[in-house]
Design a protein around this motif. Structure first.
Motif, PDB file in Angstrom:
ATOM      1  N   LEU A 105       0.869  -1.182   0.000  1.00  0.00           N
ATOM      2  CA  LEU A 105       0.000   0.000   0.000  1.00  0.00           C
ATOM      3  C   LEU A 105       0.899   1.222   0.000  1.00  0.00           C
ATOM      4  CD1 LEU A 105      -2.721  -0.771   2.707  1.00  0.00           C
ATOM      5  CD2 LEU A 105      -2.731  -1.333   0.285  1.00  0.00           C
ATOM      6  N   VAL A 106       0.491   2.223  -0.733  1.00  0.00           N
ATOM      7  CA  VAL A 106       1.311   3.422  -0.764  1.00  0.00           C
ATOM      8  C   VAL A 106       1.288   4.071   0.629  1.00  0.00           C
ATOM      9  CG1 VAL A 106      -0.461   5.040  -1.534  1.00  0.00           C
ATOM     10  CG2 VAL A 106       1.902   5.439  -2.163  1.00  0.00           C
ATOM     11  N   LYS A 107       2.454   4.576   1.022  1.00  0.00           N
ATOM     12  CA  LYS A 107       2.570   5.093   2.374  1.00  0.00           C
ATOM     13  C   LYS A 107       2.192   6.570   2.403  1.00  0.00           C
ATOM     14  CE  LYS A 107       6.278   5.212   5.680  1.00  0.00           C
ATOM     15  NZ  LYS A 107       7.692   4.832   5.641  1.00  0.00           N
ATOM     16  N   VAL A 108       1.317   6.924   3.313  1.00  0.00           N
ATOM     17  CA  VAL A 108       0.914   8.316   3.458  1.00  0.00           C
ATOM     18  C   VAL A 108       1.835   8.974   4.463  1.00  0.00           C
ATOM     19  CG1 VAL A 108      -0.909   9.867   4.166  1.00  0.00           C
ATOM     20  CG2 VAL A 108      -1.461   7.755   2.985  1.00  0.00           C
ATOM     21  N   LEU A 109       2.402  10.098   4.066  1.00  0.00           N
ATOM     22  CA  LEU A 109       3.316  10.778   4.973  1.00  0.00           C
ATOM     23  C   LEU A 109       2.582  11.812   5.815  1.00  0.00           C
ATOM     24  CD1 LEU A 109       6.221  11.259   2.421  1.00  0.00           C
ATOM     25  CD2 LEU A 109       5.981   9.453   4.128  1.00  0.00           C
ATOM     26  N   GLY A 110       1.493  12.338   5.275  1.00  0.00           N
ATOM     27  CA  GLY A 110       0.767  13.326   6.055  1.00  0.00           C
ATOM     28  C   GLY A 110      -0.264  14.055   5.205  1.00  0.00           C
ATOM     29  N   CYS A 111      -0.762  15.160   5.756  1.00  0.00           N
ATOM     30  CA  CYS A 111      -1.756  15.916   5.012  1.00  0.00           C
ATOM     31  C   CYS A 111      -1.503  17.398   5.202  1.00  0.00           C
ATOM     32  CB  CYS A 111      -3.149  15.562   5.507  1.00  0.00           C
ATOM     33  SG  CYS A 111      -3.495  16.219   7.131  1.00  0.00           S
ATOM     34  N   ASN A 146      -4.280   3.164 -10.288  1.00  0.00           N
ATOM     35  CA  ASN A 146      -4.167   3.269  -8.833  1.00  0.00           C
ATOM     36  C   ASN A 146      -3.103   2.330  -8.263  1.00  0.00           C
ATOM     37  OD1 ASN A 146      -5.872   5.333  -8.289  1.00  0.00           O
ATOM     38  ND2 ASN A 146      -7.678   4.044  -7.943  1.00  0.00           N
ATOM     39  N   ILE A 147      -2.399   1.655  -9.136  1.00  0.00           N
ATOM     40  CA  ILE A 147      -1.276   0.831  -8.688  1.00  0.00           C
ATOM     41  C   ILE A 147      -0.008   1.611  -9.003  1.00  0.00           C
ATOM     42  CG2 ILE A 147      -0.093  -1.389  -8.900  1.00  0.00           C
ATOM     43  CD1 ILE A 147      -3.042  -1.559  -7.960  1.00  0.00           C
ATOM     44  N   LEU A 148       0.692   2.044  -7.953  1.00  0.00           N
ATOM     45  CA  LEU A 148       1.929   2.792  -8.164  1.00  0.00           C
ATOM     46  C   LEU A 148       3.113   1.839  -8.053  1.00  0.00           C
ATOM     47  CD1 LEU A 148       1.139   6.007  -6.083  1.00  0.00           C
ATOM     48  CD2 LEU A 148       0.545   5.449  -8.448  1.00  0.00           C
ATOM     49  N   LEU A 149       4.210   2.225  -8.715  1.00  0.00           N
ATOM     50  CA  LEU A 149       5.379   1.346  -8.720  1.00  0.00           C
ATOM     51  C   LEU A 149       6.577   2.077  -8.131  1.00  0.00           C
ATOM     52  CD1 LEU A 149       4.888  -0.070 -12.317  1.00  0.00           C
ATOM     53  CD2 LEU A 149       4.421  -1.256 -10.167  1.00  0.00           C
ATOM     54  N   GLU A 166      11.874  -0.291  -7.475  1.00  0.00           N
ATOM     55  CA  GLU A 166      12.130  -1.693  -7.788  1.00  0.00           C
ATOM     56  C   GLU A 166      10.900  -2.382  -8.365  1.00  0.00           C
ATOM     57  OE1 GLU A 166      13.524  -2.615  -3.977  1.00  0.00           O
ATOM     58  OE2 GLU A 166      15.440  -1.663  -4.432  1.00  0.00           O
ATOM     59  N   MET A 167       9.983  -1.585  -8.857  1.00  0.00           N
ATOM     60  CA  MET A 167       8.778  -2.113  -9.482  1.00  0.00           C
ATOM     61  C   MET A 167       7.905  -2.893  -8.487  1.00  0.00           C
ATOM     62  SD  MET A 167       8.435  -1.265 -12.681  1.00  0.00           S
ATOM     63  CE  MET A 167       9.414  -0.469 -13.933  1.00  0.00           C
ATOM     64  N   ASN A 168       8.036  -2.582  -7.206  1.00  0.00           N
ATOM     65  CA  ASN A 168       7.110  -3.158  -6.241  1.00  0.00           C
ATOM     66  C   ASN A 168       5.796  -2.403  -6.331  1.00  0.00           C
ATOM     67  OD1 ASN A 168       8.868  -5.081  -4.938  1.00  0.00           O
ATOM     68  ND2 ASN A 168       9.931  -3.296  -4.104  1.00  0.00           N
ATOM     69  N   PRO A 169       4.688  -3.103  -6.436  1.00  0.00           N
ATOM     70  CA  PRO A 169       3.419  -2.422  -6.589  1.00  0.00           C
ATOM     71  C   PRO A 169       2.893  -1.901  -5.252  1.00  0.00           C
ATOM     72  CG  PRO A 169       3.065  -4.777  -6.532  1.00  0.00           C
ATOM     73  CD  PRO A 169       4.546  -4.563  -6.437  1.00  0.00           C
ATOM     74  N   LYS A 170       2.285  -0.729  -5.299  1.00  0.00           N
ATOM     75  CA  LYS A 170       1.658  -0.159  -4.098  1.00  0.00           C
ATOM     76  C   LYS A 170       0.277   0.346  -4.484  1.00  0.00           C
ATOM     77  CE  LYS A 170       5.902   0.401  -1.990  1.00  0.00           C
ATOM     78  NZ  LYS A 170       6.406   0.360  -0.653  1.00  0.00           N
ATOM     79  N   ILE A 171      -0.703  -0.154  -3.793  1.00  0.00           N
ATOM     80  CA  ILE A 171      -2.063   0.287  -4.070  1.00  0.00           C
ATOM     81  C   ILE A 171      -2.240   1.690  -3.524  1.00  0.00           C
ATOM     82  CG2 ILE A 171      -4.507  -0.205  -3.695  1.00  0.00           C
ATOM     83  CD1 ILE A 171      -3.713  -3.131  -3.266  1.00  0.00           C
ATOM     84  N   SER A 172      -2.843   2.572  -4.282  1.00  0.00           N
ATOM     85  CA  SER A 172      -3.043   3.929  -3.780  1.00  0.00           C
ATOM     86  C   SER A 172      -4.522   4.302  -3.905  1.00  0.00           C
ATOM     87  CB  SER A 172      -2.201   4.920  -4.580  1.00  0.00           C
ATOM     88  OG  SER A 172      -2.821   5.179  -5.814  1.00  0.00           O
ATOM     89  N   ASP A 173      -4.822   5.466  -3.389  1.00  0.00           N
ATOM     90  CA  ASP A 173      -6.146   6.055  -3.557  1.00  0.00           C
ATOM     91  C   ASP A 173      -7.245   5.293  -2.823  1.00  0.00           C
ATOM     92  OD1 ASP A 173      -7.829   7.968  -4.402  1.00  0.00           O
ATOM     93  OD2 ASP A 173      -7.235   7.846  -6.506  1.00  0.00           O
ATOM     94  N   PHE A 174      -7.286   5.526  -1.544  1.00  0.00           N
ATOM     95  CA  PHE A 174      -8.349   4.882  -0.771  1.00  0.00           C
ATOM     96  C   PHE A 174      -9.504   5.831  -0.547  1.00  0.00           C
ATOM     97  CE2 PHE A 174      -5.751   1.387   0.036  1.00  0.00           C
ATOM     98  CZ  PHE A 174      -4.473   1.887   0.209  1.00  0.00           C
ATOM     99  N   GLY A 175      -9.577   6.866  -1.355  1.00  0.00           N
ATOM    100  CA  GLY A 175     -10.597   7.883  -1.166  1.00  0.00           C
ATOM    101  C   GLY A 175     -11.997   7.305  -1.203  1.00  0.00           C
ATOM    102  N   LEU A 176     -12.136   6.195  -1.883  1.00  0.00           N
ATOM    103  CA  LEU A 176     -13.466   5.624  -2.013  1.00  0.00           C
ATOM    104  C   LEU A 176     -13.671   4.462  -1.071  1.00  0.00           C
ATOM    105  CD1 LEU A 176     -13.395   5.667  -5.870  1.00  0.00           C
ATOM    106  CD2 LEU A 176     -14.406   7.359  -4.368  1.00  0.00           C
ATOM    107  N   ALA A 177     -12.696   4.241  -0.268  1.00  0.00           N
ATOM    108  CA  ALA A 177     -12.783   3.069   0.596  1.00  0.00           C
ATOM    109  C   ALA A 177     -13.899   3.225   1.599  1.00  0.00           C
ATOM    110  CB  ALA A 177     -11.466   2.863   1.320  1.00  0.00           C
TER     111      ALA A 177
END
Ligand SMILES: *[C@@H]1O[C@H](CO)[C@@H](O)[C@H](O)[C@H]1NC(C)=O
Ligand SMILES: *[C@@H]1O[C@H](CO)[C@@H](O)[C@H](O)[C@H]1NC(C)=O
Ligand SMILES: *[C@@H]1O[C@H](CO)[C@@H](O)[C@H](O)[C@H]1NC(C)=O
Ligand SMILES: *[C@@H]1O[C@H](CO)[C@@H](O)[C@H](O)[C@H]1NC(C)=O
Ligand SMILES: *[C@@H]1O[C@H](CO)[C@@H](O)[C@H](O)[C@H]1NC(C)=O
Length: 817
Positions: A556-562, A630-633, A636-647
């Motif tokens: 999962l993409v890491k959120v640093l803050g807002c 919504n899959i960021l890389l 090292e091409m590790n996938p990270k799911i992003s955008d949980f706005g609709l979660a």
């Protein structure tokens, strides 16, 4: 002969009176130059042990051995010439100058002899009360201590341990004292099973067959070797364990000398402690090792845990999964288990597992002085460190550390210990059986807390002071509930993005533009800027903020803050140098960067990330807008799911819900969601299936055209699959041939995920297992939405952004309130 029932022994003695001499000499010593012949014996002064010639079982060979004198069941405890039998009864045991015992045959040839490194003037061989045959200096006292003997049978035991023996190693001479089984009841020769004190790593007791370990007891915890042979406190024994640079040994002494007991290893590799019971005139087994199937060394493989209480006995430790689930089901546990979440080294945590037999410690490291906390720090420092625990449970101190996969542990209800196993940070919060969680306190996190507190304070103040619109945000109280979300100052963000310059713009997301920024310290960040016009967006952002702050997983993409200030609302993520998956995947040139292995890695990573959202995170979360963009890389091409706005988060067991407010992206939406607004984890599974097929085929589901048919990608994949031509879905130039079983498996899993009926679709946990294993996967049924027209007919698509270059746009349909 051993343990022969009394009546048999008596008959035996009547028929062959010579085999066990009826008359024995009263002496317990052999002086220099003297000897005993076959038929003569010496007896220890206590009258307990007797030494002489004997034949075991039905053998006619003669051996010099020692047995209990007063016990009716003849029990041999030691054999001198176990591998060198005499063929007749002309043997003679003689003590010669300068202190060597020799066993001579009919022609005065030496069949066996004791060794001695020293010479003394007046040597004496003596059978001590303990059953130790020694050669000592006759001018010294017999109670001199084991160090002063020229030779002693206690250094050369056969299959029996007697109280007072030292089992272990002399590092100076390199000599080991261990037990080994007889070959058979007729042959006391060295058999294949042996019993050792193994000092490698940290001392343990090992039963070996040849060189292979069969059973393990320990490791030593300063009170006992935990495991069946040392069950709790034993009032009849006093244990001594000595370990220094020169030696390591284990010794037990009877508290009561009249008590008769022995410890043996038999020809089937069973080691037992026996106690003589006078009243019943028989040996009673005090304990036995192996006691049950869980004592079988390494039965459950690495990170497996054996539990006799369950059937089958092998389980995996909490938060681990079998490496080979198919094999596991067939009771082939040898492949063991792996962490369900890989370690990332930085930021790992330790979870406490209690009540287990500690794993094999042969490749462990220890330090007696460290505290448990120092131990944790030591383990944390080295990424290959897998676990740690207390070395000394008596003092509650010391450090024992493992640097490899943990093997051969089992659950133990009474004698178990606690071990702290290294885990990915996300596991600290994720569901599992009840476990105590030990978070790693590091300087960084302490600093983090201080900074966080400061920024929170500033942020709250600003919210109160500056912005009435944000006052509504206050009712979410997220700044109080979620203190782990730092706030950035707008000026910092402006500086980082060069005042949102177009050069820094990465693209346009569902709710506004996305920028790249560089903080003053040089850290690269991604900023998702909520468009000012989008009133709808603020709610989504709030949701995203709250959920995202709680989620941590390597996929999962890491959120640093807002940053919420003035008219601006922004989310700050870690920067992903390789952008999103669609940018690479659907570009003819760039997609060459993704060979099959990378693609499979991405599929697996997304599956794990989604599994975490669905099952493992503290809240059950449905993404609702999973798609390639919504899959960021990362680099090292590790996938990270992003955008949980609709979660959406569900409390308790609620897994399905209906909404009037349909959000998502055409092409990825499941039929029940798009048409009826029904969503569940299975809607995400559908989107995942679409994504898998897109990754495999490099084609978008939406916009896919096959001139012959009006099929979309799903329909096309399904058709090929039905015809057994799945591999044709893959671009021929992709180097996938080597991996075709993996490719076919992925396509099949993808098709299973997009089946029409949500109940037919697998859960993400089965998806993860299916992707990882080689075995059978159920046949897929027809996918939902397998033609393009199914879906879109009747759907109002005017909400889509016409200027967008792709036809993949997140749509929202506000519900009337
Ligand atoms: C063996 O040694 C003994 C004592 O030294 C001696 O009496 C005997 O004759 C010897 N026997 C043989 C066969 O050499
Ligand atoms: C006695 O032992 C010697 C040396 O081991 C051997 O050479 C000899 O053949 C043996 N004699 C008998 C009768 O066993
Ligand atoms: C070894 O001990 C076990 C347990 O008492 C027993 O079942 C087995 O038969 C013994 N093996 C031999 C060869 O006596
Ligand atoms: C980590 O531990 C392993 C095993 O003891 C050792 O080989 C390695 O050098 C250590 N690495 C560091 C960075 O200390
Ligand atoms: C986890 O680690 C294993 C072994 O190193 C590796 O094969 C697998 O790809 C890793 N999984 C992820 C998601 O990184």
């Amino acid at each position: 002969m051993r343990r022969t029932p009394p009546n048999v022994v008596s008959c035996f003695l009547l028929i062959f009176p010579l085999i066990f001499p009826a008359i024995s000499g009263a002496s317990d010593t052999i002086e220099a130059g003297q000897s005993i012949r076959d038929g003569e014996t010496i007896v220890s002064s206590s009258g307990k042990f007797e030494l002489g010639f004997f034949s075991p079982g039905s053998s006619r060979n003669r051996y010099v051995g020692m047995w209990f004198k007063n016990i009716i069941v003849t029990t041999v405890v030691w054999v001198a010439n176990r591998d060198l039998p005499l063929i007749d009864n002309s043997g003679m045991l003689r003590l010669i100058q300068p202190g060597i015992l020799v066993l001579l045959n009919a022609t005065n040839g030496t069949v066996w002899s004791s060794k001695s490194s020293r010479a003394v003037e007046n040597p004496v061989a003596q059978l001590l009360k303990s059953g130790n045959l020694v050669v000592r200096d006759g001018n010294n006292d017999e109670n001199d201590g084991q160090e002063n003997f020229l030779w002693q049978s206690f250094d050369y035991p056969t299959d029996t341990y007697l109280p007072g023996m030292r089992l272990g190693w002399n590092f100076v001479t390199g000599k080991e004292t261990s037990l080994s089984s007889w070959k058979s009841t007729d042959d006391p020769g060295t058999g294949e099973f042996s019993f050792h004190l193994d000092p490698t790593g940290h001392p343990q007791l090992l039963i070996r067959r040849g060189s292979a370990v069969q059973n393990r007891i320990g490791p030593w915890n300063r009170i006992r070797f935990p495991g069946p042979p040392n069950p709790r406190e034993d009032p009849t024994y006093r244990l001594t364990f000595v370990m220094d640079e020169e030696k390591v040994y284990y010794r037990s002494d009877s508290v009561d000398r009249s008590f008769v007991s022995r410890y043996t290893i038999n020809q089937s590799g069973v080691s037992q402690r026996w106690t003589w019971v006078d009243r019943t005139r028989g040996w009673v087994i005090y304990f036995s090792m192996p006691a049950d199937i869980c004592d079988t060394y390494k039965l459950c493989g690495s990170y497996g845990s054996c539990n006799v209480g369950s059937s089958p006995s092998c389980e995996w430790l909490d938060r681990f999964v079998p490496k080979d689930p198919e094999g596991w089901v067939r009771a082939d546990w040898s492949n063991g288990c792996v962490r369900r979440t890989n370690l990332s080294c930085q930021g790992d945590v330790f979870l406490k597992y209690s009540g287990i037999k500690l794993p094999d410690a042969r490749r462990s490291w220890n330090n007696a002085k460290m505290t448990l906390n120092e131990c944790r720090q030591e383990c944390l420092r080295n990424c290959s460190c897998t676990a740690y625990t207390q070395l000394d449970i008596k003092k509650g101190s010391g450090c024992l550390i493992w640097y490899e996969e943990l093997i051969d542990s089992r659950t133990m209800s009474q004698d178990g210990q606690a071990i702290y196993i290294r885990m990915a940070a996300s596991e600290a919060h994720s569901g599992g059986k009840e476990r105590e969680v030990v978070l790693i306190a590091s300087l960084v996190s302490v600093m983090g807390v201080i900074l966080l507190g400061l920024s929170l304070f500033l942020c709250i103040r600003k919210i109160r002071k500056n912005d009435t619109r944000l006052g509504t945000l206050g009712k979410y109280k997220y700044h109080e509930k979620h203190p782990d979300l730092p706030f950035f100052d707008l000026s910092v963000i402006l500086k980082a993005t060069n005042h949102f310059s177009d050069n820094n713009k990465l693209g346009e997301g569902g709710f506004g533009p996305v920028y790249k920024g560089v903080l003053e310290e040089g850290q690269e960040i991604t900023i998702k800027r909520l468009s000012k016009e989008s009133r709808q967006g603020l709610d989504e952002l709030k949701t995203e903020l709250i959920f995202i702050a709680k989620l941590q997983h390597r996929n999962l993409v890491k959120v640093l803050g807002c940053c919420i200030q003035k008219e601006e609302s922004m989310l700050i993520y870690e920067y992903m140098p390789n952008k999103s998956l669609d940018v690479i995947l659907f570009d003819q040139t760039k997609s060459r960067l993704l060979d099959w292995q990378k693609r499979f890695h991405i599929i697996n990573g997304v599956a794990r990330g989604l599994l975490y959202l669905h099952q493992d995170s503290r809240l059950r979360i449905i993404h609702r807008d999973l798609k390639a963009s919504n899959i960021l890389l990362d680099s090292e091409m590790n996938p990270k799911i992003s955008d949980f706005g609709l979660a959406r988060s569900f409390g308790g067991n609620q897994t399905e819900a209906q909404t009037l407010h349909v959000v998502g992206t055409y092409g990825y939406m499941s039929p029940e969601y798009a048409v009826d607004g029904m969503f569940s984890v299975k809607s995400d599974v559908f989107s995942f299936g679409v994504l898998v097929l897109e990754i495999v085929s490099e084609k978008r589901n939406r916009g896919f055209s096959q001139s012959e048919y009006s099929l979309n990608l799903l329909g096309h994949a399904w058709k090929l699959y039905k015809d057994g031509r799945s591999l044709e879905l893959v671009d021929a130039s992709l180097d996938h041939k080597l991996y075709s079983p993996e490719v076919v498996r992925s396509i099949q899993v993808g098709l299973l995920c997009v089946q029409q009926n949500p109940e037919d679709r697998p859960t993400m946990s089965s998806v993860v297992l299916m992707l990882g294993n080689e075995g059978e996967i159920p046949q897929a049924r027809q996918p939902g939405f397998f033609t393009e027209r199914d879906v879109l007919a009747g759907q109002n698509s005017s909400g889509m952004n016409a200027t967008n270059s792709t036809n993949e746009v997140t749509i929202t349909m506000p519900e009337p309130r």
